[in-house]
Design a protein around this motif. Structure first.
Motif, PDB file in Angstrom:
ATOM      1  N   GLU A 115      57.296 -32.057 -13.844  1.00 30.95           N
ATOM      2  CA  GLU A 115      57.431 -31.322 -15.092  1.00 30.95           C
ATOM      3  C   GLU A 115      56.286 -30.344 -15.286  1.00 30.95           C
ATOM      4  OE1 GLU A 115      60.088 -31.359 -17.005  1.00 30.95           O
ATOM      5  OE2 GLU A 115      60.973 -32.727 -15.555  1.00 30.95           O
ATOM      6  N   LYS A 116      55.150 -30.574 -14.596  1.00 31.17           N
ATOM      7  CA  LYS A 116      54.000 -29.694 -14.754  1.00 31.17           C
ATOM      8  C   LYS A 116      54.127 -28.443 -13.891  1.00 31.17           C
ATOM      9  CE  LYS A 116      50.816 -33.481 -15.860  1.00 31.17           C
ATOM     10  NZ  LYS A 116      49.556 -34.172 -15.491  1.00 31.17           N
ATOM     11  N   ARG A 117      55.026 -28.431 -12.951  1.00 34.61           N
ATOM     12  CA  ARG A 117      55.181 -27.285 -12.066  1.00 34.61           C
ATOM     13  C   ARG A 117      56.229 -26.338 -12.625  1.00 34.61           C
ATOM     14  NH1 ARG A 117      54.977 -28.712  -5.791  1.00 34.61           N
ATOM     15  NH2 ARG A 117      54.740 -26.470  -5.838  1.00 34.61           N
ATOM     16  N   PRO A 118      56.057 -25.039 -12.409  1.00 34.68           N
ATOM     17  CA  PRO A 118      57.091 -24.096 -12.825  1.00 34.68           C
ATOM     18  C   PRO A 118      58.389 -24.371 -12.068  1.00 34.68           C
ATOM     19  CG  PRO A 118      55.059 -22.961 -12.199  1.00 34.68           C
ATOM     20  CD  PRO A 118      54.914 -24.384 -11.777  1.00 34.68           C
ATOM     21  N   ARG A 119      59.483 -24.078 -12.707  1.00 35.88           N
ATOM     22  CA  ARG A 119      60.779 -24.252 -12.053  1.00 35.88           C
ATOM     23  C   ARG A 119      61.104 -22.979 -11.264  1.00 35.88           C
ATOM     24  NH1 ARG A 119      65.115 -27.614 -12.357  1.00 35.88           N
ATOM     25  NH2 ARG A 119      67.117 -26.721 -11.725  1.00 35.88           N
ATOM     26  N   VAL A 120      61.247 -23.122  -9.958  1.00 39.46           N
ATOM     27  CA  VAL A 120      61.511 -21.998  -9.068  1.00 39.46           C
ATOM     28  C   VAL A 120      62.917 -22.129  -8.492  1.00 39.46           C
ATOM     29  CG1 VAL A 120      60.793 -20.751  -6.995  1.00 39.46           C
ATOM     30  CG2 VAL A 120      59.072 -21.863  -8.444  1.00 39.46           C
ATOM     31  N   THR A 121      63.717 -21.084  -8.647  1.00 38.13           N
ATOM     32  CA  THR A 121      65.046 -21.043  -8.052  1.00 38.13           C
ATOM     33  C   THR A 121      65.073 -19.957  -6.978  1.00 38.13           C
ATOM     34  OG1 THR A 121      66.161 -21.801 -10.054  1.00 38.13           O
ATOM     35  CG2 THR A 121      67.503 -20.601  -8.469  1.00 38.13           C
ATOM     36  N   GLY A 122      65.558 -20.305  -5.795  1.00 34.98           N
ATOM     37  CA  GLY A 122      65.724 -19.328  -4.733  1.00 34.98           C
ATOM     38  C   GLY A 122      67.060 -18.620  -4.877  1.00 34.98           C
ATOM     39  N   VAL A 123      67.097 -17.353  -4.523  1.00 38.26           N
ATOM     40  CA  VAL A 123      68.333 -16.572  -4.496  1.00 38.26           C
ATOM     41  C   VAL A 123      68.467 -15.948  -3.115  1.00 38.26           C
ATOM     42  CG1 VAL A 123      69.512 -14.516  -5.387  1.00 38.26           C
ATOM     43  CG2 VAL A 123      68.358 -16.073  -6.969  1.00 38.26           C
ATOM     44  N   VAL A 124      69.593 -16.187  -2.465  1.00 39.55           N
ATOM     45  CA  VAL A 124      69.841 -15.645  -1.124  1.00 39.55           C
ATOM     46  C   VAL A 124      71.091 -14.785  -1.172  1.00 39.55           C
ATOM     47  CG1 VAL A 124      70.302 -16.179   1.297  1.00 39.55           C
ATOM     48  CG2 VAL A 124      68.787 -17.658  -0.039  1.00 39.55           C
ATOM     49  N   LEU A 125      70.965 -13.560  -0.716  1.00 41.55           N
ATOM     50  CA  LEU A 125      72.093 -12.640  -0.679  1.00 41.55           C
ATOM     51  C   LEU A 125      72.777 -12.769   0.683  1.00 41.55           C
ATOM     52  CD1 LEU A 125      73.448 -10.462  -2.421  1.00 41.55           C
ATOM     53  CD2 LEU A 125      72.016  -8.779  -1.252  1.00 41.55           C
ATOM     54  N   ALA A 126      74.070 -13.101   0.659  1.00 43.03           N
ATOM     55  CA  ALA A 126      74.832 -13.319   1.893  1.00 43.03           C
ATOM     56  C   ALA A 126      75.870 -12.220   2.067  1.00 43.03           C
ATOM     57  CB  ALA A 126      75.516 -14.682   1.860  1.00 43.03           C
ATOM     58  N   TYR A 127      75.884 -11.611   3.250  1.00 42.60           N
ATOM     59  CA  TYR A 127      76.869 -10.578   3.572  1.00 42.60           C
ATOM     60  C   TYR A 127      77.366 -10.841   4.988  1.00 42.60           C
ATOM     61  CZ  TYR A 127      78.988  -6.007   4.337  1.00 42.60           C
ATOM     62  OH  TYR A 127      79.868  -4.993   4.633  1.00 42.60           O
ATOM     63  N   HIS A 128      78.630 -11.232   5.124  1.00 41.41           N
ATOM     64  CA  HIS A 128      79.186 -11.660   6.417  1.00 41.41           C
ATOM     65  C   HIS A 128      78.220 -12.623   7.116  1.00 41.41           C
ATOM     66  CE1 HIS A 128      82.496  -8.894   6.014  1.00 41.41           C
ATOM     67  NE2 HIS A 128      81.671  -7.871   5.884  1.00 41.41           N
ATOM     68  N   PRO A 129      77.872 -13.714   6.445  1.00 45.06           N
ATOM     69  CA  PRO A 129      76.848 -14.618   6.988  1.00 45.06           C
ATOM     70  C   PRO A 129      77.315 -15.340   8.236  1.00 45.06           C
ATOM     71  CG  PRO A 129      77.932 -15.618   5.105  1.00 45.06           C
ATOM     72  CD  PRO A 129      78.438 -14.205   5.179  1.00 45.06           C
ATOM     73  N   GLU A 130      76.351 -15.602   9.115  1.00 47.48           N
ATOM     74  CA  GLU A 130      76.580 -16.438  10.284  1.00 47.48           C
ATOM     75  C   GLU A 130      75.937 -17.800  10.020  1.00 47.48           C
ATOM     76  OE1 GLU A 130      75.117 -14.244  13.619  1.00 47.48           O
ATOM     77  OE2 GLU A 130      76.663 -12.687  13.432  1.00 47.48           O
ATOM     78  N   HIS A 131      76.104 -18.712  10.970  1.00 44.93           N
ATOM     79  CA  HIS A 131      75.747 -20.103  10.685  1.00 44.93           C
ATOM     80  C   HIS A 131      74.257 -20.309  10.469  1.00 44.93           C
ATOM     81  CE1 HIS A 131      75.485 -24.504  11.078  1.00 44.93           C
ATOM     82  NE2 HIS A 131      76.704 -24.464  10.585  1.00 44.93           N
ATOM     83  N   ASP A 132      73.409 -19.395  10.962  1.00 42.38           N
ATOM     84  CA  ASP A 132      71.972 -19.616  10.787  1.00 42.38           C
ATOM     85  C   ASP A 132      71.546 -19.540   9.320  1.00 42.38           C
ATOM     86  OD1 ASP A 132      72.335 -16.903  10.526  1.00 42.38           O
ATOM     87  OD2 ASP A 132      70.842 -16.327  12.026  1.00 42.38           O
ATOM     88  N   ILE A 133      72.402 -18.982   8.466  1.00 43.62           N
ATOM     89  CA  ILE A 133      72.057 -18.949   7.046  1.00 43.62           C
ATOM     90  C   ILE A 133      71.965 -20.364   6.465  1.00 43.62           C
ATOM     91  CG2 ILE A 133      74.416 -18.826   6.116  1.00 43.62           C
ATOM     92  CD1 ILE A 133      73.400 -16.910   4.002  1.00 43.62           C
ATOM     93  N   VAL A 134      72.697 -21.306   7.044  1.00 45.35           N
ATOM     94  CA  VAL A 134      72.685 -22.680   6.528  1.00 45.35           C
ATOM     95  C   VAL A 134      71.291 -23.275   6.662  1.00 45.35           C
ATOM     96  CG1 VAL A 134      73.631 -24.993   6.800  1.00 45.35           C
ATOM     97  CG2 VAL A 134      75.133 -22.990   7.030  1.00 45.35           C
ATOM     98  N   ASP A 135      70.685 -23.130   7.846  1.00 45.62           N
ATOM     99  CA  ASP A 135      69.326 -23.647   8.042  1.00 45.62           C
ATOM    100  C   ASP A 135      68.328 -22.908   7.159  1.00 45.62           C
ATOM    101  OD1 ASP A 135      70.200 -25.467   9.917  1.00 45.62           O
ATOM    102  OD2 ASP A 135      69.849 -24.114  11.617  1.00 45.62           O
ATOM    103  N   ASN A 136      68.516 -21.577   7.004  1.00 51.25           N
ATOM    104  CA  ASN A 136      67.600 -20.800   6.171  1.00 51.25           C
ATOM    105  C   ASN A 136      67.632 -21.276   4.721  1.00 51.25           C
ATOM    106  OD1 ASN A 136      67.135 -19.334   8.473  1.00 51.25           O
ATOM    107  ND2 ASN A 136      68.110 -17.457   7.756  1.00 51.25           N
ATOM    108  N   VAL A 137      68.843 -21.479   4.197  1.00 47.84           N
ATOM    109  CA  VAL A 137      68.982 -21.903   2.802  1.00 47.84           C
ATOM    110  C   VAL A 137      68.411 -23.305   2.603  1.00 47.84           C
ATOM    111  CG1 VAL A 137      70.674 -22.526   1.027  1.00 47.84           C
ATOM    112  CG2 VAL A 137      70.916 -20.379   2.294  1.00 47.84           C
ATOM    113  N   ARG A 138      68.659 -24.183   3.543  1.00 50.90           N
ATOM    114  CA  ARG A 138      68.152 -25.548   3.389  1.00 50.90           C
ATOM    115  C   ARG A 138      66.630 -25.597   3.507  1.00 50.90           C
ATOM    116  NH1 ARG A 138      73.449 -28.298   6.134  1.00 50.90           N
ATOM    117  NH2 ARG A 138      74.584 -28.444   4.166  1.00 50.90           N
ATOM    118  N   ALA A 139      66.059 -24.715   4.326  1.00 46.24           N
ATOM    119  CA  ALA A 139      64.595 -24.629   4.380  1.00 46.24           C
ATOM    120  C   ALA A 139      64.051 -24.129   3.050  1.00 46.24           C
ATOM    121  CB  ALA A 139      64.164 -23.695   5.508  1.00 46.24           C
TER     122      ALA A 139
END
Length: 288
Positions: free
Chosen positions: A5-29
């Motif tokens: 609760e003491k840390r700021p809440r950070v949300t990641g945003v990823v823009l996907a355009y004709h994504p390939e499978h490597d985006i899955v690992d990127n998003v999970r990282a």
């Protein structure tokens, strides 16, 4: 990321355009360093891409949204940022699909934001080539440094900053969208900060390897449409903000890129014609 609760809440945003499978690992990282990730599907009619993004359907840490076709980089990022802030984010951390976070990035970016105090603007990492594994020469340094502009991918925006300066300029569509919002932050009195010990693995274009004058180089192979928008939007940003430090740094980068285009890439005439149309349209674009 440790949920506190003491840390700021950070949300990641990823823009996907004709994504390939490597985006899955990127998003999970990315999800491991944030509270949540919003993936913006900018090509919802792409069945292959839709199947890739379907892997997040049961993942509570990731939400996939569709803004309605390819709305462009600016509108796509804005859709994700609006969703993130509506979900309670204090900070939004934006990425394109070809970027991969490294360990500890968000902690270093947040620390830089705290150190910058009330004038903290856009905060971003140094860039390392995904193709070579080497930090780009212009990205080398120690600590943190105030800069004019940062590329979109890896940039951290606070809610307070966005409330003050607004979101990305959607009619720009793609290219120099990052320049525009960073220079706008500076105009409002904020300081944009590059954090050198936060390193992002990033790829520009296709990053196809070849040789030029006996040296190994990498070609971006951007389409004529990308060259059009780059030329148009560079001209628009120049009209809006003038030829400051950002312009001379960009001129050096652009000159090197065009040497590669003219000497090694295909469809050179088409790309040059697109560039000239872009400059023409940028000159007549209304100044706001």
């Amino acid at each position: 990321m440790e949920r506190s609760e003491k840390r700021p809440r950070v949300t990641g945003v990823v823009l996907a355009y004709h994504p390939e499978h490597d985006i899955v690992d990127n998003v999970r990282a990315l999800a491991r360093q944030t509270h949540h990730v919003v993936v913006v599907d900018n090509s919802p009619d792409d069945e292959v891409g839709r199947a890739v993004l379907a892997e997040f359907a049961q993942d509570d840490a990731v939400t996939v949204i569709e803004p309605g076709g390819n709305v462009g980089v600016a509108a796509g990022f804005n859709a994700g940022m609006r969703a993130a802030f509506a979900g309670g984010a204090d900070f939004v951390w934006i990425f394109d699909q070809d970027s991969t976070v490294t360990d500890g990035m968000i902690d270093r970016l947040l620390a830089a934001h705290r150190d910058a105090g009330g004038t903290a603007g856009v905060i971003g990492p140094a860039l390392r080539s995904q193709a070579t594994g080497v930090v780009y020469r212009r990205e080398s340094g120690d600590g943190m440094r105030e800069v004019d502009v940062l590329i979109s991918s890896g940039s951290l925006f606070s809610r307070a900053l966005v409330d003050a300066i607004g979101l990305h300029d959607e009619p720009l569509f793609i290219d120099y969208v990052d320049h525009d919002i960073c220079l706008r932050a500076r105009r409002y009195g904020y300081r944009n900060i590059k954090v050198f010990d936060a390193v992002l693995d990033h790829r520009f274009g296709d990053s196809a390897a070849t040789t030029l004058f006996g040296r190994r180089i990498f070609l971006s192979n951007y389409s004529p449409l990308r060259h059009y928008y780059a030329a148009r939007n560079r001209t628009i940003v120049l009209k809006r903000f003038g030829a400051g430090r950002w312009f001379w740094e960009d001129l050096g980068f652009t000159t090197k890129a065009w040497i590669k285009v003219l000497l090694r890439e295909e469809n050179r005439r088409t790309k040059v014609a697109a560039f000239l149309r872009g400059v023409r349209d940028g000159v007549v674009y209304p100044t706001r």
